[in-house]
Design a protein around this motif. Structure first.
Motif, mmCIF file in Angstrom:
data_model
loop_
_atom_site.group_PDB
_atom_site.id
_atom_site.type_symbol
_atom_site.label_atom_id
_atom_site.label_comp_id
_atom_site.label_asym_id
_atom_site.label_seq_id
_atom_site.Cartn_x
_atom_site.Cartn_y
_atom_site.Cartn_z
ATOM 1 N N ASP A 19 1.210 6.016 -7.141
ATOM 2 C CA ASP A 19 0.021 6.801 -7.480
ATOM 3 C C ASP A 19 0.344 8.293 -7.525
ATOM 4 O O ASP A 19 -0.084 8.997 -8.435
ATOM 5 C CB ASP A 19 -1.081 6.523 -6.455
ATOM 6 N N LEU A 20 1.111 8.757 -6.548
ATOM 7 C CA LEU A 20 1.474 10.175 -6.519
ATOM 8 C C LEU A 20 2.272 10.552 -7.764
ATOM 9 O O LEU A 20 1.977 11.560 -8.427
ATOM 10 C CB LEU A 20 2.273 10.492 -5.252
ATOM 11 N N GLN B 152 -0.986 15.394 -14.356
ATOM 12 C CA GLN B 152 -1.065 16.849 -14.237
ATOM 13 C C GLN B 152 -0.154 17.521 -15.269
ATOM 14 O O GLN B 152 -0.523 18.518 -15.886
ATOM 15 C CB GLN B 152 -0.658 17.272 -12.823
ATOM 16 N N ARG B 153 1.040 16.925 -15.465
ATOM 17 C CA ARG B 153 1.955 17.496 -16.443
ATOM 18 C C ARG B 153 1.383 17.365 -17.851
ATOM 19 O O ARG B 153 1.519 18.266 -18.684
ATOM 20 C CB ARG B 153 3.322 16.811 -16.349
ATOM 21 N N ILE C 200 0.845 -1.204 0.000
ATOM 22 C CA ILE C 200 0.000 0.000 0.000
ATOM 23 C C ILE C 200 0.880 1.253 0.000
ATOM 24 O O ILE C 200 0.635 2.223 -0.741
ATOM 25 C CB ILE C 200 -0.923 0.009 1.236
ATOM 26 N N GLU C 201 1.900 1.219 0.822
ATOM 27 C CA GLU C 201 2.818 2.366 0.917
ATOM 28 C C GLU C 201 3.512 2.601 -0.416
ATOM 29 O O GLU C 201 3.620 3.745 -0.894
ATOM 30 C CB GLU C 201 3.855 2.054 2.001
ATOM 31 N N THR C 202 3.970 1.529 -1.039
ATOM 32 C CA THR C 202 4.634 1.640 -2.334
ATOM 33 C C THR C 202 3.645 2.111 -3.390
ATOM 34 O O THR C 202 3.966 2.974 -4.222
ATOM 35 C CB THR C 202 5.235 0.276 -2.725
ATOM 36 N N ALA C 203 2.419 1.570 -3.334
ATOM 37 C CA ALA C 203 1.391 1.949 -4.310
ATOM 38 C C ALA C 203 1.040 3.433 -4.174
ATOM 39 O O ALA C 203 0.798 4.111 -5.176
ATOM 40 C CB ALA C 203 0.141 1.085 -4.129
ATOM 41 N N GLU D 5 6.551 22.508 -11.642
ATOM 42 C CA GLU D 5 7.931 22.833 -11.250
ATOM 43 C C GLU D 5 8.221 22.357 -9.820
ATOM 44 O O GLU D 5 9.271 21.801 -9.534
ATOM 45 C CB GLU D 5 8.120 24.345 -11.365
ATOM 46 N N ARG D 6 7.247 22.579 -8.910
ATOM 47 C CA ARG D 6 7.449 22.203 -7.504
ATOM 48 C C ARG D 6 7.140 20.743 -7.229
ATOM 49 O O ARG D 6 7.356 20.261 -6.127
ATOM 50 C CB ARG D 6 6.557 23.064 -6.595
ATOM 51 N N GLY D 7 6.590 20.024 -8.227
ATOM 52 C CA GLY D 7 6.220 18.631 -8.006
ATOM 53 C C GLY D 7 5.060 18.486 -7.037
ATOM 54 O O GLY D 7 5.000 17.529 -6.270
ATOM 55 N N GLU D 8 4.114 19.432 -7.080
ATOM 56 C CA GLU D 8 2.941 19.376 -6.206
ATOM 57 C C GLU D 8 1.685 19.186 -7.046
ATOM 58 O O GLU D 8 1.621 19.633 -8.191
ATOM 59 C CB GLU D 8 2.791 20.686 -5.414
ATOM 60 N N LEU D 9 0.684 18.553 -6.434
ATOM 61 C CA LEU D 9 -0.587 18.356 -7.122
ATOM 62 C C LEU D 9 -1.522 19.531 -6.856
ATOM 63 O O LEU D 9 -1.565 20.058 -5.741
ATOM 64 C CB LEU D 9 -1.262 17.072 -6.630
#
Lengths: 135, 339
Positions: free
Chosen positions: B151-152, B159-160, B144-147, B276-280
């Protein structure tokens, strides 16, 4: 087949009165129905058949305006076959009942989209689970 | 695929690390069964867990264990120490993941019965230490943690893609692209595309009104039609292109939003900064309190369904509407209701 006979040559002031009355309806679905009738009066439609062959057809421009969307958007719906149409020469015409049917589907999908936004945490958890199942 | 850095087993969290937590510790969440809220386990705030990551982090070059624990005869166990805390780390050779499989305190010059090394010695002699190795539940939490991380990264990719599409057509035009599956390596080559996306921006300029419309078609391929990943990708695309949730319309599977002229160019600038900031991008919920039928509200507040407001917008009722300004369109509609 239920039909609705509308009076012809209704003065625009009277149409406005119908619209004003429609705005006062507390039930949004009823308000939409009354506003649809007001629109029909404004367009000079005399007979509406609610089930069956179309008795009055609208141009894509009229339909796009009524649905509050760009013509490009409407043509996508027509090209995908979501809203039926027929041709008059090179132009397309859309039956009112098909516009009404689309609007009903749209209301249902908008409700589902609002719920999808509200429940996106569950969607996220389900997506993460789906990825985890593949690892 | 998995991060190699040390992570505790659930048994260690529950049975071994019974004190020493910075803050409340994980007990409350474990008792509530809210295990997912504990993730990532490697970042829980206990000195032994912090030390375990120092000893075995993501870079093998930086490994710094104390050495092997001699009495751990069933499987190799690396020793870690911090203050009075002692721990045993086992490396899973099949995944390279390091597991903190035991923890305890050094006591009485190692002569105390409950001294960590005495406990390890007895558990390895009796075979009880076999039960210290990661359980199915430990492995599931790792997955789950890896998934979540996959997912992120995948949502950032989507988004890109939305940004790349929008910046070419913010003033009008059409752009198409494919959304790939987040774990293509585990999917048959023919099924690695989740959906084909078409984005159109159309300017409507009429005598009395002018607005831009962004129209989004998301055509899922084959078996992904009803998959939660498709739903996730859809929401990510919509929020990327235009954040206010209630502006989105949908009919026959085609999404659209009417926006003020020029708004989409502004959105491009916002997306550029997020990429650029790698944020969603965060979705923007409705900014006003709508009016709806009282009976509908009571039911939908309980079952989480959406209601239609007087102004025509659909929304899911929540408890915090009192802090929002009233929707002017709803107020206008209410004002026209008969007394």
């Amino acid at each position: 087949m239920p039909t609705l006979h509308l009076p012809s040559d209704v003065p625009l002031d009277d149409v406005a009165a119908v619209e004003q009355f429609a705005q006062s309806a507390s039930n949004p679905d009823m308000r939409d129905l009354l506003l649809s009738i007001a629109n029909l009066l404004r367009d000079g439609v005399e007979v509406v058949t609610l089930n069956g062959v179309d008795t009055h057809a609208l141009t894509p421009t009229e339909v796009a305006r009524r649905l509050g969307m760009s013509r490009t958007h409407l043509y996508k719906l027509l090209d995908r076959g979501e809203i039926p149409f027929h041709r008059v020469g090179r132009d397309r015409r859309i039956a009112i009942e098909d516009v009404v049917a689309f609007e009903a589907r749209r209301q249902c999908e908008k409700r589902m989209l609002a719920e999808a936004f509200a429940h996106r945490d569950q969607t996220h958890a389900a997506a993460v689970d789906a990825i985890a199942d593949l690892l | 695929m998995y991060r190699r850095r040390s992570r505790p087993t659930l048994r260690v969290l529950i049975e071994d690390l019974t004190s020493g937590w910075n803050g409340g510790g994980p007990k409350r969440l474990i008792d509530r069964g809210a295990l997912h809220d504990l993730l990532p386990l490697s970042e829980l705030s206990h000195p032994l867990i912090v030390k375990a990551i120092e000893a075995f982090g993501d870079d093998p070059q930086q490994d710094s264990p104390e050495g092997r624990i001699a009495s751990a005869s069933l499987y190799p166990s690396w020793e870690i120490k911090v203050a009075q805390w002692r721990g045993a780390v086992w490396r899973d050779e099949s995944t390279s993941v390091h597991w903190l499989v035991a923890g305890g305190l050094a006591k009485g010059g190692h002569q105390d019965h409950e001294d960590f090394y005495k406990v390890v010695d007895r558990a390895h002699r009796s075979g009880a230490a076999r039960a210290w190795l990661p359980t199915d539940q430990d492995v599931r939490l790792l997955k789950i943690e890896t998934a979540s991380a996959i997912d992120l990264g995948w949502q950032l990719d989507i988004q890109r893609m939305a940004y790349d599409a929008l910046r070419g057509i913010a003033t009008g035009g059409e752009c198409e692209f494919d959304v790939p599956h987040p774990v293509p390596a585990r999917i048959k080559p023919a099924e690695r595309t989740l959906a084909h996306v078409t984005v159109v921006v159309e300017s409507v300029r009429e005598d009395d009104v002018s607005w831009d419309e962004v129209v989004v078609e998301i055509a899922p391929t084959g078996r992904w039609m009803t998959d939660p990943l498709t739903q996730q990708a859809t929401l990510r695309l919509l929020v990327s292109l235009h954040a206010p949730e209630q502006d989105w319309d949908v009919g026959d599977g085609i999404f659209s939003a009417k926006v003020d002229p020029g708004r989409l160019q502004g959105r491009c600038d916002e997306l550029a900064a997020l990429v650029e900031r790698g944020e969603l991008a965060e979705p923007v919920p409705g900014a006003s309190a709508h009016l709806a039928h009282r009976g509908h509200l009571a039911e939908k507040t309980i079952n989480g369904g959406a209601v239609r407001a007087l102004c025509g917008v659909f929304f899911v009722p929540r408890q915090d509407h009192a802090s929002l300004p009233a929707c002017p369109a709803c107020a206008g509609a209410l004002g026209q209701l008969p007394e």
